[in-house]
Design an enzyme around this catalytic site. Sequence first.
Site, PDB file in Angstrom:
ATOM      1  N   GLU A  29       0.894  -1.178   0.000  1.00 14.04           N
ATOM      2  CA  GLU A  29       0.000   0.000   0.000  1.00 14.04           C
ATOM      3  C   GLU A  29       0.917   1.209   0.000  1.00 14.04           C
ATOM      4  O   GLU A  29       1.447   1.584   1.041  1.00 14.04           O
ATOM      5  CB  GLU A  29      -0.889   0.006   1.256  1.00 14.04           C
ATOM      6  CG  GLU A  29      -1.822  -1.188   1.391  1.00 14.04           C
ATOM      7  CD  GLU A  29      -2.992  -1.136   0.426  1.00 14.04           C
ATOM      8  OE1 GLU A  29      -3.170  -0.113  -0.273  1.00 14.04           O
ATOM      9  OE2 GLU A  29      -3.723  -2.141   0.342  1.00 14.04           O
ATOM     10  N   CYS A  58      -2.139   9.633   2.059  1.00 12.63           N
ATOM     11  CA  CYS A  58      -1.842   8.889   0.826  1.00 12.63           C
ATOM     12  C   CYS A  58      -2.934   9.113  -0.205  1.00 12.63           C
ATOM     13  O   CYS A  58      -2.661   9.179  -1.395  1.00 12.63           O
ATOM     14  CB  CYS A  58      -1.672   7.402   1.124  1.00 12.63           C
ATOM     15  SG  CYS A  58      -3.078   6.679   1.959  1.00 12.63           S
TER      16      CYS A  58
HETATM   17  P1  NAD Z   1       8.352   4.825   4.583  1.00 14.88           P
HETATM   18  O1  NAD Z   1       8.372   3.991   3.358  1.00 14.88           O
HETATM   19  O2  NAD Z   1       9.500   5.728   4.824  1.00 14.88           O
HETATM   20  O3  NAD Z   1       8.255   3.918   5.889  1.00 14.88           O
HETATM   21  C1  NAD Z   1       7.174   3.038   6.114  1.00 14.88           C
HETATM   22  C2  NAD Z   1       7.615   1.942   7.060  1.00 14.88           C
HETATM   23  O4  NAD Z   1       8.591   1.119   6.412  1.00 14.88           O
HETATM   24  C3  NAD Z   1       8.269   2.441   8.350  1.00 14.88           C
HETATM   25  O5  NAD Z   1       7.787   1.654   9.417  1.00 14.88           O
HETATM   26  C4  NAD Z   1       9.751   2.193   8.109  1.00 14.88           C
HETATM   27  O6  NAD Z   1      10.495   2.009   9.271  1.00 14.88           O
HETATM   28  C5  NAD Z   1       9.693   0.921   7.293  1.00 14.88           C
HETATM   29  N1  NAD Z   1      10.889   0.657   6.466  1.00 14.88           N
HETATM   30  C6  NAD Z   1      11.758   1.548   5.941  1.00 14.88           C
HETATM   31  N2  NAD Z   1      12.708   0.906   5.212  1.00 14.88           N
HETATM   32  C7  NAD Z   1      12.417  -0.416   5.276  1.00 14.88           C
HETATM   33  C8  NAD Z   1      13.005  -1.587   4.705  1.00 14.88           C
HETATM   34  N3  NAD Z   1      14.084  -1.528   3.925  1.00 14.88           N
HETATM   35  N4  NAD Z   1      12.435  -2.783   4.971  1.00 14.88           N
HETATM   36  C9  NAD Z   1      11.322  -2.860   5.739  1.00 14.88           C
HETATM   37  N5  NAD Z   1      10.725  -1.791   6.304  1.00 14.88           N
HETATM   38  C10 NAD Z   1      11.255  -0.577   6.070  1.00 14.88           C
HETATM   39  O7  NAD Z   1       6.970   5.605   4.533  1.00 14.88           O
HETATM   40  P2  NAD Z   1       6.434   6.708   5.536  1.00 14.88           P
HETATM   41  O8  NAD Z   1       7.168   7.981   5.289  1.00 14.88           O
HETATM   42  O9  NAD Z   1       6.376   6.174   6.909  1.00 14.88           O
HETATM   43  O10 NAD Z   1       4.918   6.890   5.044  1.00 14.88           O
HETATM   44  C11 NAD Z   1       4.519   7.805   4.069  1.00 14.88           C
HETATM   45  C12 NAD Z   1       4.210   7.089   2.776  1.00 14.88           C
HETATM   46  O11 NAD Z   1       3.208   6.123   3.026  1.00 14.88           O
HETATM   47  C13 NAD Z   1       3.623   8.008   1.718  1.00 14.88           C
HETATM   48  O12 NAD Z   1       4.184   7.688   0.475  1.00 14.88           O
HETATM   49  C14 NAD Z   1       2.141   7.646   1.738  1.00 14.88           C
HETATM   50  O13 NAD Z   1       1.476   7.900   0.532  1.00 14.88           O
HETATM   51  C15 NAD Z   1       2.199   6.199   2.042  1.00 14.88           C
HETATM   52  N6  NAD Z   1       0.935   5.724   2.586  1.00 14.88           N
HETATM   53  C16 NAD Z   1       0.192   4.864   1.828  1.00 14.88           C
HETATM   54  C17 NAD Z   1      -1.028   4.410   2.301  1.00 14.88           C
HETATM   55  C18 NAD Z   1      -1.862   3.452   1.487  1.00 14.88           C
HETATM   56  O14 NAD Z   1      -2.775   2.878   2.051  1.00 14.88           O
HETATM   57  N7  NAD Z   1      -1.592   3.248   0.221  1.00 14.88           N
HETATM   58  C19 NAD Z   1      -1.475   4.815   3.569  1.00 14.88           C
HETATM   59  C20 NAD Z   1      -0.699   5.677   4.317  1.00 14.88           C
HETATM   60  C21 NAD Z   1       0.522   6.119   3.815  1.00 14.88           C
END
Ligand code: NAD
Length: 499
Positions: free
Chosen positions: A244, A278
């Site tokens: 997502e 998002c």
């Molecule tokens: P992010 O990708 O930086 O981090 C998300 C999560 O992934 C965090 O818990 C982080 O610690 C973890 N993570 C980071 N690197 C990783 C790796 N290599 N392996 C496993 N886990 C890892 O995203 P963010 O800044 O926390 O969130 C914002 C983003 O989320 C925006 O792009 C937003 O659009 C998206 N978002 C999407 C939805 C949806 O339902 N499609 C909902 C909410 C947010």
Amino acid sequence: MTAVQPKPSSSVGETFDSLSPATDEVVGTYPVHTAAEVEAAIARARAAAAWWASLGFDGRAERLRRWKGVITRRLPQLCQVVRDETGKPLADAQLEAVLGIEHIAWAGKHARKVLGKQRRSAGLLMSNQAATVEYQPLGVVGVIGPWNYPVFTPLGSIAYALAAGNAVVFKPSEYTPGVGKWLVDAFAEVVPEHPVLQLITGFGETGAALVGAGVDKIAFTGSTATGKKIMAAAAATLTPVIIEAGGKDPVLVDADADLDAAADATVWGAFSNSGQTCIGVERVYVHEKVHDEFVAKVVEKSRDVRAGSDVEAKYGPVTMPSQIAVIKRHIEDALSRGGKAVLGGVESVGDRYVQPTVLVDVPEDSEAVQEETFGPTVTIAKVRDMDEAVDRANNTRYGLGSTVFSKARGLELAGRLRSGMTSINAPLSFAGIASLPFGGVGDSGFGRIHGPEGLREFARSKAIARQKYKAPMTLTSFSRKESTDALVAKLITILHGKR
Ligand code: NAD
């Protein structure tokens, strides 16, 4: 200066601080879990999963019902934790928590109907068989969450995975570990017997350890860039993933639209939660007949919208400090390439808070139109007709949500938009309807949470064919006769051979 997170570390005993993005105050300290600690959590989850599955649909539904009761009764406490860690207004925290509670309720209530044993028709050739399918739990699901909606978003996976009979190991964002802990602690109160829902905390490294540790599925919500890394890592163990990811959601405004409603939805969809949504509104395509009037209404309705931490402020700070530079770059790029700011502009971007910015005449290939800004900005473009609006709306790598304002053509235009969800004549309404699947296409990811589709994401189908009586003709035996083959050929011609 904005809040800065400490560097990740992976030695046992390391901790990190969760900081308020409004004040930089430390609001909690959490362990940076190591790969070994993650593996131990998964081992505990395996045992818990067997017990949780044995409770059956009704037993699990009862625990989920109690969990949602605890969350509901302590809502103000949860909202305060959300505000402390994200900076969002308490009322916004309440809104996302309320939607999260609805999802727990829906998942618990509908799991049996969606996942329980179902009869299927066996077809004429196999009419001596009884065919059934049931949906069994996967085992242990790893949920990795973002910070922008730290209650609503992870619950969209966690509630459905639990209702389907799985144990869950949850790694919240490093920006919102306290919210994750609050939810997991509340669950442990109603399920004290086994660690069915566990918390692990840390940075990307801890998330990567969860992906590589042999769970039965990863449900990831976060940025597209991280989603790609997770999918690549999961390939090594053939661990299935739901991604997502980000969005660049458009709004279409037709000539016959209710312009006040469309402008109101645009202002709220673009600026609420500081644009860190998002499925937030990032682009608007407006029919030329109503474009100027619409822009004027958006600007007018935005005048009272202000970022801040006081109770009058409509939204809070940018939670993740690094996003400030992205927002600024997108506005600068738009303006340097001929775009105009009819509200705000580069000067709206502060160290911590970003005030609303409305951009027009921005070239379609600029970053402000193509890339996820994740800030309180919106681009508005004039289109000849709604065919052009659809073409331009569909012309990004993303495809998460979308919105159409039209009296006559809402359903038709919605069907033509390349996105996982569309709302008509209201903003983001699909997210509040628990029975509707939620997820994207393209760079917004794949897989679905919420609704029946969301329950099935966390289960494996098990097909069973039971012979009811011996068939008059045996097809699957070397003792099959030539007369049987001839009869089969005749039968299939009657059934499917018509011109
Ligand atoms: P992010 O990708 O930086 O981090 C998300 C999560 O992934 C965090 O818990 C982080 O610690 C973890 N993570 C980071 N690197 C990783 C790796 N290599 N392996 C496993 N886990 C890892 O995203 P963010 O800044 O926390 O969130 C914002 C983003 O989320 C925006 O792009 C937003 O659009 C998206 N978002 C999407 C939805 C949806 O339902 N499609 C909902 C909410 C947010």
